[in-house]
Design an enzyme around this catalytic site. Sequence first.
Site, PDB file in Angstrom:
ATOM      1  CB  CYS A 166      -0.880   0.149   1.187  1.00 32.99           C
ATOM      2  SG  CYS A 166      -2.148  -1.328   1.187  1.00 32.99           S
ATOM      3  CG  PHE A 217      -7.055  -5.403  -0.628  1.00 30.71           C
ATOM      4  CD1 PHE A 217      -6.105  -4.582  -0.566  1.00 30.71           C
ATOM      5  CD2 PHE A 217      -7.126  -6.100   0.676  1.00 30.71           C
ATOM      6  CE1 PHE A 217      -5.423  -4.209   0.450  1.00 30.71           C
ATOM      7  CE2 PHE A 217      -6.455  -5.996   1.675  1.00 30.71           C
ATOM      8  CZ  PHE A 217      -5.492  -5.083   1.614  1.00 30.71           C
ATOM      9  CG  HIS A 309      -2.964   4.042   1.081  1.00 28.79           C
ATOM     10  ND1 HIS A 309      -3.451   3.579  -0.402  1.00 28.79           N
ATOM     11  CD2 HIS A 309      -3.141   2.788   2.169  1.00 28.79           C
ATOM     12  CE1 HIS A 309      -3.685   2.245  -0.367  1.00 28.79           C
ATOM     13  NE2 HIS A 309      -3.653   1.826   0.907  1.00 28.79           N
ATOM     14  CG  ASN A 342      -6.010  -0.784   0.344  1.00 29.02           C
ATOM     15  OD1 ASN A 342      -5.380  -0.401  -0.523  1.00 29.02           O
ATOM     16  ND2 ASN A 342      -5.546  -1.109   1.709  1.00 29.02           N
TER      17      ASN A 342
END
Length: 394
Positions: A166, A217, A309, A342
């Site tokens: 990430c 994700f 993020h 994500n």
Amino acid sequence: MGEKGTVQKSVTRQANPGKATILALGKAFPHQLVMQEYLVDGYFRDTNCDNPELKQKLTRLCKTTTVKTRYVVMCEEILKKFPELAVEGLPTVKQRLEICNEAVTQMAIEASHVCIRNWGRPLSDITHLVYVSSSEARLPGGDLYLASGLGLNSQTQRTMLYFMGCSGGVSGLRVAKDIAENNPGSRVLLATSETTIIGYKPPSADRPYDLVGVALFGDGAGAMIIGSDPIVGIERPLFELHIAAQKFLPETHKIIDGRLTEEGISFKLARELPQIIEDNVEGFCDMLIADAFGFIEDKDYNKLFWAVHPGGPAILNRIEKKLDLTPEKLNASRRALMDYGNASSNTIVYVLEYMMEEGLKTEGDGRELAEWGLILAFGPGITFEGIIARNLTA
């Protein structure tokens, strides 16, 4: 694969000579859109699993992640061609890489084309390429396949960052910043591309943490053009990059643990991750701010913009609480998480786009995007990546 455009805006603030700037953004996604409300039934159907406890757990996780939609490479056609991907314990890394290597290259090409169009200069003006991915493995690497697919000059200087998770997008931005500032006249294409197929597995009671990834994700690609001394009237700088830093926390390398196995990548995310980030984020941000300005007046972090993020809602909530941020400060991060999940290294591109979009919406009402702020990401290590940036779009 599919692509989406980018918000662009005219510039009033001037870039400082020699400082790297983000000159354009772009993104792209696979065609398969997953609605979170239908994910659980589809996932258990595709993996031929009927475990009611695991299904209930995934249902709860899908609600807590705040994700509403995601794009994924995985589709019915892939499962028909490779049914072994949905079977526990089979050696499938060869099949996974066959899918992933092609998919990430295609998405990176599409995101790069969007970015280059938004930039407004010809492809031949790109001098450097930085490529980021945690979803492929091959030799030569994806950087060469991307350069070839785009038709870049064979003398384009390539840098490849693999398996940074990430934090990879901001890591790549830090590297691109250094290249741009140390090579006058250069223009760096930063491309990130990720797919979850590399770690796709059927649900298992022995791996309950896998369900977090299933609920959280997504796939996609992002791109940026970075360069210093923008050409007036041709290039439109969006953000100026000032101080960049990376820090890892000793003895935390098992908190985010990923291993490439015969069954693809296996990830473990420890429950302590949000707490560790909360405990260390203020010190890391203060270090960056001190390097850039020497101090922050009254230590009011709300005077800055925050491009963070979105690793997950718990991380965003803890950062907001620790730094006493008003809710709108992380709105772009929360929107990116809601719309795309994500998407690992790509997600910082989506956050910056939403931040610009919100700046347009609030222009003139007293809630304009702050001039200075931080771009942050967290990855395996545990590694903190951060950049003090200046907004040039107001």
